[in-house]
Scaffold this motif. Structure first.
Motif, short mmCIF file in Angstrom:
data_model
loop_
_atom_site.label_atom_id
_atom_site.label_comp_id
_atom_site.label_asym_id
_atom_site.label_seq_id
_atom_site.Cartn_x
_atom_site.Cartn_y
_atom_site.Cartn_z
N PHE A 211 41.46 40.64 28.72
CA PHE A 211 40.68 41.71 29.35
C PHE A 211 40.90 43.04 28.64
O PHE A 211 39.94 43.74 28.29
CB PHE A 211 41.05 41.84 30.83
CG PHE A 211 40.26 40.95 31.74
CD1 PHE A 211 38.88 41.01 31.77
CD2 PHE A 211 40.91 40.07 32.59
CE1 PHE A 211 38.15 40.19 32.62
CE2 PHE A 211 40.18 39.25 33.45
CZ PHE A 211 38.80 39.31 33.46
N VAL B 297 45.68 36.20 30.13
CA VAL B 297 44.35 36.58 30.64
C VAL B 297 44.22 38.09 30.69
O VAL B 297 43.18 38.65 30.30
CB VAL B 297 44.12 35.96 32.03
CG1 VAL B 297 42.83 36.46 32.64
CG2 VAL B 297 44.10 34.44 31.92
N PHE B 298 45.26 38.78 31.12
CA PHE B 298 45.21 40.24 31.17
C PHE B 298 45.06 40.82 29.76
O PHE B 298 44.34 41.80 29.55
CB PHE B 298 46.48 40.76 31.83
CG PHE B 298 46.48 42.25 32.05
CD1 PHE B 298 45.45 42.87 32.74
CD2 PHE B 298 47.53 43.03 31.58
CE1 PHE B 298 45.46 44.24 32.94
CE2 PHE B 298 47.55 44.39 31.79
CZ PHE B 298 46.51 45.00 32.47
N THR C 99 38.82 47.05 37.33
CA THR C 99 39.00 45.84 38.13
C THR C 99 40.05 44.89 37.56
O THR C 99 40.93 44.42 38.30
CB THR C 99 37.66 45.12 38.32
OG1 THR C 99 36.78 45.96 39.09
CG2 THR C 99 37.84 43.81 39.05
N PRO C 100 40.04 44.56 36.25
CA PRO C 100 41.09 43.67 35.74
C PRO C 100 42.49 44.25 35.91
O PRO C 100 43.45 43.51 36.20
CB PRO C 100 40.73 43.50 34.26
CG PRO C 100 39.30 43.87 34.16
CD PRO C 100 39.07 44.90 35.19
N PHE D 226 35.97 38.76 27.15
CA PHE D 226 35.61 39.01 28.54
C PHE D 226 35.23 37.71 29.24
O PHE D 226 35.67 37.43 30.37
CB PHE D 226 34.42 39.97 28.62
CG PHE D 226 34.81 41.42 28.56
CD1 PHE D 226 36.08 41.83 28.91
CD2 PHE D 226 33.91 42.37 28.14
CE1 PHE D 226 36.44 43.15 28.85
CE2 PHE D 226 34.26 43.71 28.08
CZ PHE D 226 35.52 44.10 28.43
N THR E 292 39.97 33.67 35.28
CA THR E 292 40.25 34.31 36.56
C THR E 292 39.55 33.60 37.71
O THR E 292 40.13 33.39 38.78
CB THR E 292 39.82 35.79 36.51
OG1 THR E 292 40.52 36.45 35.44
CG2 THR E 292 40.15 36.49 37.82
N ALA F 275 38.31 35.44 29.75
CA ALA F 275 39.20 35.96 30.79
C ALA F 275 38.57 35.83 32.17
O ALA F 275 39.24 35.49 33.15
CB ALA F 275 39.56 37.41 30.49
N THR F 276 37.28 36.12 32.27
CA THR F 276 36.60 36.01 33.56
C THR F 276 36.59 34.57 34.04
O THR F 276 36.83 34.29 35.23
CB THR F 276 35.16 36.54 33.45
OG1 THR F 276 35.20 37.90 33.00
CG2 THR F 276 34.45 36.47 34.79
N LEU G 268 38.22 45.28 26.47
CA LEU G 268 37.88 46.64 26.87
C LEU G 268 38.07 47.61 25.72
O LEU G 268 37.22 48.48 25.46
CB LEU G 268 38.73 47.06 28.06
CG LEU G 268 38.40 46.44 29.42
CD1 LEU G 268 39.47 46.81 30.44
CD2 LEU G 268 37.03 46.90 29.90
#
Length: 743
Positions: free
Chosen positions: A544, A540-541, A457-458, A566, A573, A569-570, A548
């Motif tokens: 993520f 932000v990317f 999703t990211p 996470f 977003t 970043a969430t 991960l």
């Protein structure tokens, strides 16, 4: 006699640093001791938590490649390499201080290896850019060209043929590599690989992103060696026919035509894509439905298809060879079956076009076969790291593309999830009925799909500004249907066609594809099936991706530290808002967001490309409406004016839409009343708006831009490009001198 209280010799005096005896000032080696304790803490952390070193080395190599793309120019790249060298030297000297009471082998190896791998990644992509990159043409032009076709792609759904050729362009000094779209009406049957063709075409420099965060075709063209793209303006003439035997592309096209002749409509187009990799005939509506349902990966030849072919050949060869005792007694069957699967995988890769994602998949599959033949674990992060480094050595530019990121992220997610303690407990053998076992495996399949969707999703939001919500559930049905139903049926039908008996198998394959398309359209039509988000920032990317990788590559509770990036970043977003004004690089298209339910556009885009880019960058779905139909705008044949209110302040936008000459005094007066002026032509110096004049003179230097009127932030394409070779400020056009005016 009074006794004096003893004074502690080690008690620090007021103001003395910790660990420094009282009455003595801090000395340089005191700081060294404190640093040594930090080193020992890190060493203990690494020693107490077993982990695979190979994946982290592959990550470091990829970070070096990514650093080359993110950093703006040669000076910064050289500085990055110098820092990596300094880190490597520090890794060598980290336990040479004489102050440590333990060996720092883990820390020294970690610093040294990651620094060297990061430097190697940066050098690899820098070298490839220098070797294969060629600058695009300076400006659009119409010219005659003649050259040899090196690739041909038939795109029946778009009613065109795409030719890649090395050609001499009229007026150019040297041949250049071009990509030209030819309408089917102007195509020539002999314009195949190896033929020399001649045509008149309009050529354009490879296009940079239309808006910040958009698809960067200029970067992709740079690494493909393309100097221009364009469209034919008349019939293609074959000057010299192709010589010799047919190419692999011809074999691919013949296979695709054969499949579509046996199976018509959308099922036939998708069957041709699965058999030959030719997606040119798939209808756009079906492409969109598969994308929104999270099933578009089934249309491109990737790890799923290559693995299915190799696995089928492997097990068939294993079972057939096992029927002959003479072979069983003399040969090692897993090794022979692995060789057969490898040959089938390579053949399938070549027939389907040998695109980068397919090559990447077959390399990973060959490593799995090697592990099976040697009796090793076929699904391990170490083998995945080897495949990743192999791909990055040959195609380092793939690191910043969605295909590389999504394919490796999905496999990493599968391996990490199935290696976790809860998954292993779930898969442990137990005494249960077949129905309970089937339900347990179905639940695990669904959980695996959810994990993959969370991992992808990211990446989807960063590259495409959209992500499907029901992809995990749809893939639970679609992947088994395609792997165990559709692809075997297509293979059986092709085999039976040799004897003219393939019709029943083709009918069954068509029904399975009808079911797949029905699932895609049903899923894509569900409420909230697609989530749209504005452009995501690199920071932000990065949070993520870092989270991960940390979650997947560590084991134990320490992996839960990934929840911190996470969460950040969430939150970033969810709080992101669309920019208020979006301006294309040529100033021709302007989008207004956050003002109406739909995106407001200055012009009604004749092509879907501009409208889709504006909608995606704004994170909006639906249709765009023109400003002249919006009650809050005032438009005439030359300009549109609109007032936007943000945080209690009114901003007046003035946007040019005509080509007629405007009186300078009238234009100056209009600009003086505006805060922001946008035009797709150069405006005179007399036009002086209060805040920003985004005319062609400025946009040629900045590229497309977005404006956030609430925060005052301006983002441009140029700030994401740096001094890389594929982004150049266009040259000023040279006009002939005006003739003298005689009285």
């Amino acid at each position: 006699m009074a006794h004096e209280a003893p004074v502690a010799q080690d008690a620090p005096a007021s103001g003395s640093p910790p660990g420094v005896p009282a009455g003595r000032s801090a000395r340089p080696w005191d700081s060294l001791r404190r640093l040594a304790r930090v080193h020992c803490t890190i060493e203990q952390f690494l020693a107490n938590r077993p982990f695979e070193r190979g994946p982290w080395l592959a990550v470091a190599f990829g970070l070096g490649i990514a650093a080359w793309f993110v950093l703006p120019g040669p000076w910064q790249w050289a500085m990055f390499l110098a820092l990596c060298g300094a880190a490597a030297i520090a890794g060598v000297l980290v336990d040479q201080t004489g102050e440590l009471d333990r060996d720092l082998g883990h820390l020294r190896l970690a610093i040294l290896s990651t620094a060297l791998m990061a430097a190697a990644g940066c050098v690899t992509v820098w070298a490839k850019s220098s070797l294969v990159g060629v600058p695009g043409i300076a400006r659009p032009q119409v010219a005659w060209l003649e050259g040899r076709v090196i690739d041909r792609q038939d795109e029946a759904a778009d009613n065109r043929v795409r030719l890649v050729l090395v050609a001499r362009v009229e007026g150019a000094e040297a041949p250049m590599r071009l990509r030209v779209n030819v309408p089917l009406a102007d195509d020539a049957p002999g314009a195949v690989e190896g033929a020399v063709v001649r045509m008149r075409a309009r050529l354009m420099p490879p296009a940079p992103p239309m808006l910040p965060g958009g698809y960067d075709f200029a970067r992709a063209a740079w690494f493909q060696g393309l100097s221009a793209t364009g469209a034919a303006l008349g019939p293609v003439q074959v000057a010299t026919p192709a010589q010799g035997a047919g190419s692999l592309r011809a074999v691919q096209q013949a296979l695709a035509d054969h499949v579509r002749a046996r199976l018509s409509g959308s099922p036939g187009a998708i069957a041709a894509a699965l058999a030959s990799g030719d997606r040119g005939a798939i209808a756009q509506a079906d492409e969109d439905a598969m994308r929104d349902a999270g099933l578009t990966h089934l249309l491109s030849i990737s790890g799923l298809h290559v693995s299915a072919v190799i696995a089928a050949v492997y097990f068939i060869a294993l079972r057939l060879l096992g029927l002959f005792p003479w072979i069983v007694l003399r040969l090692r069957l897993p090794l022979v079956a692995a060789l057969a699967g490898a040959l089938a995988g390579v053949a399938y890769t070549l027939v389907t076009g040998a695109e980068v994602p397919t090559v990447r998949s077959v390399v990973g599959a060959l490593l799995v076969l090697t592990a099976l033949a040697l009796g090793r674990d076929p699904l391990s992060l170490r083998l995945l790291a080897v495949a990743a480094v192999f791909v990055m050595l040959l195609w380092p530019e793939a690191v910043v593309g969605p295909s590389f990121q999504m394919s490796f992220a999905s496999v990493i997610a599968i391996i990490a999830f199935h290696a976790s303690a809860p998954a292993q407990r779930w898969f442990a053998r137990r005494d249960e009925g077949w129905l309970a076992g089937a339900g347990r495996h179905l639940a695990m399949l669904l959980a695996t799909g959810v994990v993959i969707e969370l991992a992808l999703t990211p990446i989807a939001l960063f590259h495409f500004h959209r992500a499907g919500l029901y992809g995990a559930a749809a893939n639970v049905v679609a992947i088994p249907l395609t792997t165990f139903g559709t692809m075997p049926l297509i293979a059986l039908a092709l085999l039976l066609d040799g004897a003219g008996l393939g019709a029943p198998a083709w009918w069954l394959a068509g029904k399975s594809l009808d079911l797949l398309l029905a699932l895609a359209h049903f899923t894509a039509g569900l409420p909230g099936a697609v989530t749209m988000m504005p452009t995501m920032s690199f920071a932000v990317f990065g949070l993520f991706l870092g989270g991960l990788l940390w979650l997947a590559l560590w084991s134990g509770r320490v992996r839960l530290w990934a929840l911190a990036p996470f969460a950040l970043a969430t939150l970033a977003t969810l709080l992101a808002r669309a920019p208020d004004v979006l301006i294309s690089g040529d100033g021709h298209h302007v989008g207004i967001a956050n003002e109406a339910p739909n995106l407001l556009m200055l012009r009604d885009a004749k092509a879907d490309f501009a409208r889709d880019n504006l909608l995606e960058s704004a994170g909006m779905r639906g249709e765009a409406v023109t400003l002249e139909s919006w009650p809050g705008a005032r438009c005439n044949r030359d300009f549109c004016s609109l007032m936007l209110t943000r945080n209690g302040r009114a901003f007046v936008l003035l946007m040019a839409r005509g080509k007629d000459r405007i009186d300078t005094l009238e234009l100056a007066a209009a600009c003086e009343r505006a805060d922001i002026v946008v035009a797709d032509r150069r405006l005179p110096m007399a036009c002086r708006p209060r805040l920003l004049k985004a005319d062609r003179a400025l946009l040629d230097r900045t590229g497309g831009m977005t404006l956030d009127l609430t925060t005052g932030k301006i983002r441009t394409v140029a700030e994401t490009q740096g001094n890389h070779g594929w982004f150049r400020i266009p040259e000023r056009p040279v006009y002939p001198p005006r003739p003298a005016v005689t009285p």
